[in-house]
Structures are given as structure tokens and as C-alpha cells.
Design an enzyme around this catalytic site. Structure first.
Site, PDB file in Angstrom:
ATOM      1  N   TRP A   3      -9.593  -7.926  10.592  1.00 45.38           N
ATOM      2  CA  TRP A   3      -9.437  -7.416   9.225  1.00 45.38           C
ATOM      3  C   TRP A   3      -9.980  -5.999   9.105  1.00 45.38           C
ATOM      4  O   TRP A   3      -9.449  -5.169   8.371  1.00 45.38           O
ATOM      5  CB  TRP A   3     -10.165  -8.354   8.242  1.00 45.38           C
TER       6      TRP A   3
ATOM      7  N   ARG B 284      -1.175  -8.353   7.319  1.00 46.13           N
ATOM      8  CA  ARG B 284      -2.315  -9.054   6.698  1.00 46.13           C
ATOM      9  C   ARG B 284      -2.417  -8.725   5.213  1.00 46.13           C
ATOM     10  O   ARG B 284      -2.685  -9.599   4.391  1.00 46.13           O
ATOM     11  CB  ARG B 284      -3.608  -8.711   7.427  1.00 46.13           C
ATOM     12  N   ASP B 285      -2.200  -7.448   4.880  1.00 47.79           N
ATOM     13  CA  ASP B 285      -2.333  -7.041   3.478  1.00 47.79           C
ATOM     14  C   ASP B 285      -1.380  -7.855   2.609  1.00 47.79           C
ATOM     15  O   ASP B 285      -1.759  -8.398   1.578  1.00 47.79           O
ATOM     16  CB  ASP B 285      -2.005  -5.551   3.316  1.00 47.79           C
TER      17      ASP B 285
ATOM     18  N   THR C 103      -4.864  -2.450  -3.473  1.00 49.54           N
ATOM     19  CA  THR C 103      -5.958  -2.889  -2.627  1.00 49.54           C
ATOM     20  C   THR C 103      -6.017  -4.410  -2.583  1.00 49.54           C
ATOM     21  O   THR C 103      -5.736  -5.076  -3.581  1.00 49.54           O
ATOM     22  CB  THR C 103      -7.318  -2.335  -3.143  1.00 49.54           C
ATOM     23  N   GLY C 104      -6.414  -4.907  -1.428  1.00 49.36           N
ATOM     24  CA  GLY C 104      -6.579  -6.343  -1.257  1.00 49.36           C
ATOM     25  C   GLY C 104      -7.634  -6.920  -2.199  1.00 49.36           C
ATOM     26  O   GLY C 104      -7.706  -8.136  -2.403  1.00 49.36           O
TER      27      GLY C 104
ATOM     28  N   LYS D 104     -16.475   3.599   2.668  1.00 47.83           N
ATOM     29  CA  LYS D 104     -15.482   2.722   3.276  1.00 47.83           C
ATOM     30  C   LYS D 104     -16.151   1.702   4.227  1.00 47.83           C
ATOM     31  O   LYS D 104     -17.128   1.086   3.878  1.00 47.83           O
ATOM     32  CB  LYS D 104     -14.402   3.551   3.982  1.00 47.83           C
TER      33      LYS D 104
ATOM     34  N   ASP E 253     -10.233  -2.546  10.070  1.00 47.51           N
ATOM     35  CA  ASP E 253      -9.493  -1.556  10.866  1.00 47.51           C
ATOM     36  C   ASP E 253     -10.414  -0.646  11.665  1.00 47.51           C
ATOM     37  O   ASP E 253      -9.975   0.025  12.589  1.00 47.51           O
ATOM     38  CB  ASP E 253      -8.674  -0.648   9.924  1.00 47.51           C
TER      39      ASP E 253
ATOM     40  N   ARG F 299       0.858  -1.202   0.000  1.00 44.08           N
ATOM     41  CA  ARG F 299       0.000   0.000   0.000  1.00 44.08           C
ATOM     42  C   ARG F 299       0.888   1.244   0.000  1.00 44.08           C
ATOM     43  O   ARG F 299       0.532   2.276   0.545  1.00 44.08           O
ATOM     44  CB  ARG F 299      -0.918   0.016   1.234  1.00 44.08           C
TER      45      ARG F 299
HETATM   46  C1  GLC Z   1      -7.620  -1.350   4.292  1.00 39.78           C
HETATM   47  C2  GLC Z   1      -6.397  -1.911   4.985  1.00 39.78           C
HETATM   48  C3  GLC Z   1      -6.602  -3.366   5.342  1.00 39.78           C
HETATM   49  C4  GLC Z   1      -7.903  -3.576   6.072  1.00 39.78           C
HETATM   50  C5  GLC Z   1      -9.060  -2.985   5.309  1.00 39.78           C
HETATM   51  C6  GLC Z   1     -10.371  -3.060   6.034  1.00 39.78           C
HETATM   52  O1  GLC Z   1      -7.754  -1.910   3.036  1.00 39.78           O
HETATM   53  O2  GLC Z   1      -5.258  -1.789   4.172  1.00 39.78           O
HETATM   54  O3  GLC Z   1      -5.543  -3.814   6.132  1.00 39.78           O
HETATM   55  O4  GLC Z   1      -8.079  -4.941   6.258  1.00 39.78           O
HETATM   56  O5  GLC Z   1      -8.791  -1.631   5.026  1.00 39.78           O
HETATM   57  O6  GLC Z   1     -10.401  -2.225   7.149  1.00 39.78           O
END
Ligand code: GLC
Length: 803
Positions: free
Chosen positions: A493, A362-363, A711-712, A638, A495, A346
């Protein structure tokens, strides 16, 4: 409205209208040298780190300036324009532009005033500088005299923040010199008399260069203010207006590199020049520039090498389905997007300015999943790295520094780590991501020996990969909350969901349940029978507990706060239905088929929208509990009821695992960039890459998407499509084929490299099913079910699966 199209043959996205709703960008380079470029040539470059190696300036927030500007001036008429539409911005009625974002390069062509130009931007394979090659062709019937100028706006300091904020210092350390074919910028140039190994206050001379090859420099400028002129902008710099850059350098000012050359083109004639940019000592810069003395063939060769390198990775999976959107995403764009998140985490985009100077645990562990089927060796290297960032108590370091030194790192238990990284504590989920990632890698490659490889821990000690995974399980078991589910710790996961150190997240509980399933497979393989038995008992008891605590009639709840409040239950006034616990209940294998279907139906009814499923509903507003941080965001945004695109990938996978091909594909299409090519004015982001989220139905900009590229989402959707929809599900001994597709897909084909063998898979669906297997034929031989044991594979294989 659309602004471009996919050229799948060439793996390019072609922007035909440059007035895109947002800068639409591409990534060039490698971890050694990164460059981001928009369709209007806006963007920035950096060596190694966007935060500490920043070479080019950029103004964020959709201003999209400055950039890698090339100006073209007709010396007879004094008219001038730019090789990209911006910054000069000629009237699009007269100025025709096309931008081709390709794999590792961007080519912007323009036609104006009978002059055709092509600016090709790339970082040569394995090199740490960038090339802006410009070819100009005279399409008029008479000779033309042109001035061609390149402009690069240097930062005055390699640290982004110092350059932007600490001007009382950074303005006074930079200077430029002209050295025949290049501008050399020196930062801390006054330290040149001090031996290199005796730096002052950890500083010594840093040099950047902007050079010209293929033509003589006619005039130059190394000072931004002189280049622009007072009260001029990038659209009309004084030296461009008059065709002479004035030969100035900078000393205590904003530095830049600007170089002009004069060329004469006969009717029909083409000329190629190249601008070179990088961060290297002047003598090395001279060498680089020398390589491009005859630019055209060198550039062509380098471009071919770059494409070949990318193709060698992307060709490992090719699909041909009835859906052009699916094919272009899986074959090229989602795959490329996965590599970019894999490489850049990121760190740097037009939203991330580079200051996130490390890998989120985690990312990164999730990002690896997106490329395992394409580049398992690259994945392996990163998996090793991430295992070496696991603390010997089994938890992951929330932030893994780019300078990570295994065995020597502080941990969240040390005040120094907390202070340096800003991460106050362990997160409940970090190390649990290792399970699916390691499993996917070992199943893709068959490299079970990896389980015995010894890897250091972040702080001290070392152990086999198998032991690392056991410790991750132990970490969760050593950090249980009051009900016996994994404790919330700092976060899971999400945040923006702080359940409290002693809260308990159902998402983490489901991850943990799944982790035990995977570890059991490894333990069985290792004939570690006692541990298998231990896991079986632990998992069974744990699963029953989660069922009891988290199943609420037609949904799984989101968890418990530290004070015992149950989050996500049907009776709550806000946030009473959450997406991730439903998809993960299926992915983890905890949900019974009936529960899974009920939960997923509830998602479809309550959360789904035409752009994807929102993360939860209703948004937080008046009833947020203390840790419901999501309430800080506008509704529909978000984590507060936005369509958090990463979760869409899990939803695709969950539906596919249940055999619901129609739903899985519907979810793919809803949030797929390619499927929104024709409504780009709504989505706004690039139609070829994922974003972090799309505004949900509670927002007045429903459908608008944000936080492009890094992004994940890239990896979860890739996994959802490859393992889910295409149903390519390797395990330790072979490959299971379980596609879950729309009924209308009567036939599709997959070409896959699996453990070095070539597979050509034809899927026939004469009875319009969504999933299932009637027969599987491998090289003419009918197999018992939908499973191909590895030992039956030849070098080349014909596979026919009938649903
Ligand atoms: C963002 C963060 C990730 C988190 C996600 C959900 O994408 O990079 O680590 O899991 O937000 O909050």
C-alpha cells in the site's frame, strides 16, 4: 478562522468569505463530462479524460485562474465586476459574495452596486456539456443598462500536455468562428475536407462551443490575446473595460470563447441568461443552445432533476447523532467525496492535472467500498470491471487503462505493459483489496449469486468470481518471500516503502490473513469443504508465522527488507513505530485482544496528534534503508511521518472493532474536515472534503492539509464510521449492529435501506457505554443478541438497540 458553514438541509457548503486560504472546489458532471469549479469560478472541464479530453485551460498551483468567468458591466458608470469575486476582485467591503457548493452544482451569488447576480454552474443529468446560468436582479430604484459577458479559455489541443508544452504545434491547429449565438472552436479545422473515416495521422476535426441563450449576442471574441488585450489580465480584459469585445476570431493563436449581451433592467426586474459550453460538432451545439431559449424554467427543472438523482443515492443512509460534524460528513460530504473518488479515481483535481490516465488497482478497489452502502449497483459494475483487470495468475494490473479491454491486455510480465504504463512489476497488495470489497458488496446486497458470475481476466481466460478470489490467494502463495510471508514485489500500500522484490511486508501479510478469512466464508457458503479445510490449515500456519516474525513486544513491525533488515522494530533509530500494521493487525483478526489493545495504545501514545495519527515515527532522515523512499519528502510530510489521512480510517475501524468508541470518535474528529471548519487557516483545504495527508508534527506547518478530494481517505473513513462507529456490519444472512460510540452519545438514530427494506434504528445508551448490546428489539420482538437475520425483516422496520 472560518470562511463558511454547512447548510445541511440543502446539502450545501456555503462560503461567505471568498478569500479562502486555497481554492475550495466542487465537482460537476459525470464520467462523460467532468468539470471542476472553485468558489471563485476557477477550474477546468474535460470530456471523458482530464488528460485527453481537456476543454478548458487552468493554471495549477493555487493560482486559480482562469475559470468560468462572467463579467457584469454597468454601461452608464463603466464600472465592472465579476459574478464570482475573482477575477475582478472588488473590495470586499462593497462586494458581497456567497458561494454554495451543492451536490452536482455550484451557485455563486454576488451583490454589488445594487445589482444581485446568481451564477449557477452545473452539468445537466445525463448530458455532456455544461451550463452557466446567470440571473441578474436590479435592486436599485432606477433602470440599469448592463453588459453581461462570459469567458471560457479553450485549450488548443485536447491533450493537456500538447496544449501546455508542444506550442510549436498546438498554436497552429486551432481557430474560432462566430456563428450567431456561439463561438465555435475548431481544432485541426483544416481537415474538414477529408472524409471523417479517413483521418490524417489519427486526427480529424474536433469542435468545441461556447454559446449564449436567452439574449442576443452584442459582441464576441474568439481570441484570448484580443480578449485580454496586451498587458491586461483576467481582472481587467480590454473588451470588458470598454463594453465591446471587438468581434474578433482566432487563427493560429490561443482560442477562447467570449460573448457579451446588453440588457436593460427596470428597478426590481430579474433577467436570466445561460452560457453553454462543451465539445460537440457545431450542429449539435446549436441544438443544445436552442434548449435554453427560455433559460429560467429549464434551468430550474434541470437543477431539481440533478438534486433528486443525488438524493436518491445519499438518502440510503441517514444518521442523526449528537455530533453535527459526524452527521454532515456521513449524510452528505464524506458520501459525496466517496462518489467523486469512485468516479474520478486519482485522475483530475486541482492537484491531479489529468495525466494519470487510468485506474490504480488498489485505489479503485478501495474506493468502491465507500459507496457500497449507498449505491450497490454502481459498486457492482466497478467490481466487475476491476475483476476483469485481474490477471489470470491472480495478481492485479497495477494500472488499469481507461481503455481497458478484458482478455486482451498485456501484463507486468510483458515489456510492452511496463513501457506503456510505467509500472515495472506487480504490487504485492493489489488483488488482496478485492476481498473486503467483494465481501462488503455481497453482504450489503445478499447477492451471493455473484460468486458464480463468470468474469474474464485481463489477459486471457475467464472464471467465476469465486475462482478469481481463489487465484488472488494463489498469487500471494506463489510469491512468498524467504520467511514465508508475501513477497514485497514492487510495493505494498505504501508507495514509498520498497522492501524489495524479496522483502516482506507485514501489512500485506495481514491483508492476506484477512483475505483467507473472507474466502473461507465464501467457501463455506459454497460447501467447498476441501478448500475450507485447506484454507484453515494454511491460515493457521501462516498466522503463527506472522505472529512470530512481526510481533515485537508492544507493536507489529512493518516488515523485512530483501537483505533481512527488520523494519519498524522498537530498537531502530528512525521509523521504529508504524501505524498501519497496528490497525490492520486488529482489522485482519490476527491480533489477540491483548496485542490489539497494546498496539493501539502505543499508536495513541506515540503517533497520535491533534490532527490525527502520523504514519510512522520518527521520520526518516539519516537512517533510511535503500528502499525507504519516504526519505525524499520533507519530514512530517506524506509517507515520511505525515498524517496520511487514509490510515486514519483504518484506525477508526480498528478502535471501533475493539469496542473503543471514545478513541474511534476522537480519531474521526481529529482529521475530519468538518471539525476544522473554524480553523480553516490552518487546514487550508475545503472543510467539506478529505485530503491525502495533513502535515505532521515534524513539519513547521503542522495541521496543513493537501491533495484534496481524490483520496482513499474518503472510503476508509466512511467504512470506519459506518461499519466501525455506527457498527452497521452486514454479513451473508443479515445485519449485525455493533456501534462503538462516545459515552456521551445517549441516543442516536440511523435510517438505512438494507436489501430494499427500510430500517429505522434507534440506539439508546442510558448507561453511557462505548459499545456492547443489552437488548435488540425488532418490530417489537426481542432478538437473541445484536444480530438481525434478514428473514425477520419487513418492508419497514423499527429497531431499538440498547447498549
Ligand atoms: C497514494 C496512492 C496510493 C497509495 C498511497 C500510500 O494515495 O494513490 O495508491 O496507497 O499513496 O503510498
Amino acid at each position: 478562522m472560518k470562511y463558511g458553514y454547512f447548510d445541511n438541509e440543502n446539502r450545501e457548503y456555503v462560503i461567505t468569505n471568498p478569500a479562502t486560504p486555497a481554492p475550495w472546489v466542487n465537482y460537476l458532471g459525470s464520467p462523460e463530462y467532468g468539470a471542476i469549479i472553485s468558489n471563485n469560478a476557477g477550474g477546468y472541464s474535460f470530456a471523458k479524460s482530464g488528460a485527453n479530453g481537456r476543454i478548458l485551460r487552468y493554471v495549477f498551483n493555487n493560482f486559480d485562474q482562469p475559470g468560468r468567468y462572467i463579467y457584469i458591466r454597468d454601461d452608464r458608470s463603466s464600472d465592472f465586476w465579476s459574478a464570482s469575486w475573482q477575477p475582478v476582485g472588488k473590495d470586499l467591503a462593497q462586494y458581497k459574495s456567497e458561494c454554495r457548493h451543492g451536490i452536482g452544482y455550484t451557485k455563486i451569488s454576488a451583490d454589488y452596486s445594487d445589482i444581485h447576480s446568481e451564477a449557477l454552474y452545473y452539468v445537466p443529468l445525463g448530458k455532456s456539456y455544461e451550463v452557466w446560468a446567470l440571473s441578474v436582479t436590479n435592486h436599485s430604484d432606477h433602470e440599469r443598462n448592463l453588459t453581461l459577458s462570459g469567458y471560457a479559455e479553450f485549450t488548443n489541443h485536447s491533450n493537456y500536455e500538447q496544449d501546455q508544452v508542444n506550442l510549436q504545434y498546438s498554436l497552429f491547429i486551432s481557430r474560432t468562428l462566430f456563428e450567431g449565438n456561439r463561438i465555435t472552436q475548431q481544432i485541426h479545422g483544416n481537415l474538414d475536407a477529408i472524409p471523417e473515416n479517413e483521418n490524417v495521422d489519427e486526427k480529424n476535426v474536433t469542435e468545441r462551443f461556447f454559446g449564449l441563450a436567452g439574449a442576443e449576442v452584442s459582441s464576441y471574441c474568439g481570441d484570448k490575446n484580443e480578449f485580454l488585450g496586451s498587458y491586461h489580465g483576467y481582472g481587467n480584459p480590454e473588451g470588458i473595460v470598454c463594453g465591446d469585445l471587438g468581434d474578433k476570431t482566432s487563427y493560429n493563436e490561443n482560442s477562447c470563447g467570449a460573448l457579451s449581451c446588453k440588457i436593460t433592467l427596470k428597478a426590481g426586474e430579474t433577467r436570466t441568461i445561460a452560457f453553454l459550453l462543451g465539445m460537440k460538432p457545431s450542429s449539435e451545439a446549436a441544438e443544445v443552445i436552442r434548449c435554453y431559449e427560455n433559460p429560467a424554467p429549464t434551468v430550474a427543472e434541470e437543477l431539481e432533476a440533478l438534486k433528486a438523482d443525488w438524493n436518491s443515492k445519499l438518502d440510503n443512509l441517514k444518521v442523526s447523532t449528537p455530533s453535527p460534524e459526524f452527521d454532515t460528513m456521513i449524510n452528505t460530504w464524506n458520501a459525496y467525496n466517496c462518489f467523486m473518488t469512485f468516479i474520478w479515481s486519482r485522475a483530475a483535481s486541482f492537484i491531479y492535472c489529468g495525466l494519470r490516465n487510468g485506474y490504480g488497482y488498489r485505489d479503485t478497489v478501495q474506493d468502491i467500498q465507500g459507496i457500497i452502502h449507498l449505491a450497490p449497483e454502481m459498486a457492482l459494475e466497478k467490481i466487475r470491471f476491476m475483476l476483469s483487470a485481474q490477471v489470470n495468475n491472480g495478481g492485479g494490473l497495477p494500472l488499469v487503462k481507461f481503455t481497458h479491454t478484458p482478455g486482451k491486455e498485456d501484463t507486468p510480465d510483458d515489456a510492452s505493459y511496463v513501457q506503456e504504463t510505467g509500472h515495472p512489476a506487480y504490487r504485492a497488495d493489489d488483488a488482496l483489496w478485492l476481498f473486503p470489497t467483494v465481501y462488503k458488496y455481497i453482504s450489503e446486497t445478499g447477492n451471493t449469486a455473484f460468486l458464480d458470475e463468470v468474469i474474464p481476466f485481463a489477459n486471457k481466460d475467464e472464471a467465476t468470481v469465486y475462482e478469481h478470489l481463489k487465484r488472488a490467494v494463489a498469487f500471494s502463495l506463489n510469491h512468498l518471500g524467504p520467511h514465508g510471508m508475501p513477497a514485497g514485489l514492487y510495493a505494498d500500500w505504501n508507495d514509498c516503502l520498497r522492501l524489495g522484490a524479496n522483502g516482506e511486508s507485514s501489512f500485506v501479510a495481514l491483508q492476506f490473513y484477512y483475505a483467507m478469512t473472507i474466502l473461507k466464508i465464501f467457501a463455506e457458503y459454497k460447501k467447498d469443504t476441501e478448500y475450507v479445510q485447506y484454507l484453515e490449515e494454511t491460515q493457521k500456519a501462516f498466522g503463527e508465522k506472522v505472529q512470530e516474525l512481526c510481533w515485537d513486544n508492544d507493536r507489529f513491525v512493518r516488515g523485512y527488507t530483501e537483505s533481512g533488515e527488520r523494519i519498524g522494530e522498537a530498537a531502530a533509530p528512525e521509523a521504529n513505530m508504524w501505524l498501519n500494521p497496528q490497525s490492520w493487525a486488529v482489522i485482519s483478526g490476527l491480533a489477540s485482544p491483548e496485542q490489539g489493545d497494546a498496539a493501539l495504545n502505543n499508536v495513541y501514545e506515540r503517533l497520535n496528534t491533534k490532527y490525527g495519527a502520523i504514519l510512522m515515527d520518527p521520520p526518516y532522515h539519516a537512517h533510511a534503508f535503500d528502499g525507504a523512499l519516504a526519505v525524499i519528502y520533507n519530514q512530517g510530510t506524506k509517507e515520511n511521518s505525515g498524517i496520511f489521512s487514509q490510515s486514519q480510517g483504518w484506525l477508526i475501524l480498528a478502535e471501533a472493532l475493539r469496542g473503543h468508541g471514545e478513541r474511534a470518535f476522537t480519531y474521526f474528529m481529529e482529521n475530519s474536515p468538518a471539525a476544522q471548519n473554524d480553523c480553516a487557516e490552518i487546514r487550508r483545504l475545503e472543510p467539506y472534503c478529505y485530503g491525502q495527508f495533513t502535515e505532521g508534527k515534524a513539519s513547521k506547518h503542522f495541521g496543513r492539509s493537501h491533495v484534496h478530494w481524490l483520496t482513499g481517505t474518503a472510503s476508509t473513513v466512511m467504512v470506519g464510521c459506518v461499519e466501525g462507529i455506527l457498527g452497521l456490519r452486514p454479513d451473508l444472512e443479515g445485519l449485525r449492529l455493533s456501534p462503538s460510540v462516545p459515552k456521551s452519545w445517549k441516543h442516536f438514530e440511523i435510517e438505512k435501506v438494507f436489501r430494499g427494506k427500510q430500517l429505522h434504528i434507534s440506539v439508546e445508551n442510558p448507561d453511557e457505554k462505548e459499545s456492547g448490546c443489552c437488548s435488540l428489539v425488532l418490530n417489537g420482538q426481542k432478538l437473541a443478541d445484536n444480530y438481525i437475520p434478514e428473514n425477520l425483516l419487513q418492508d419497514k422496520n423499527e429497531v431499538i438497540l440498547t447498549l
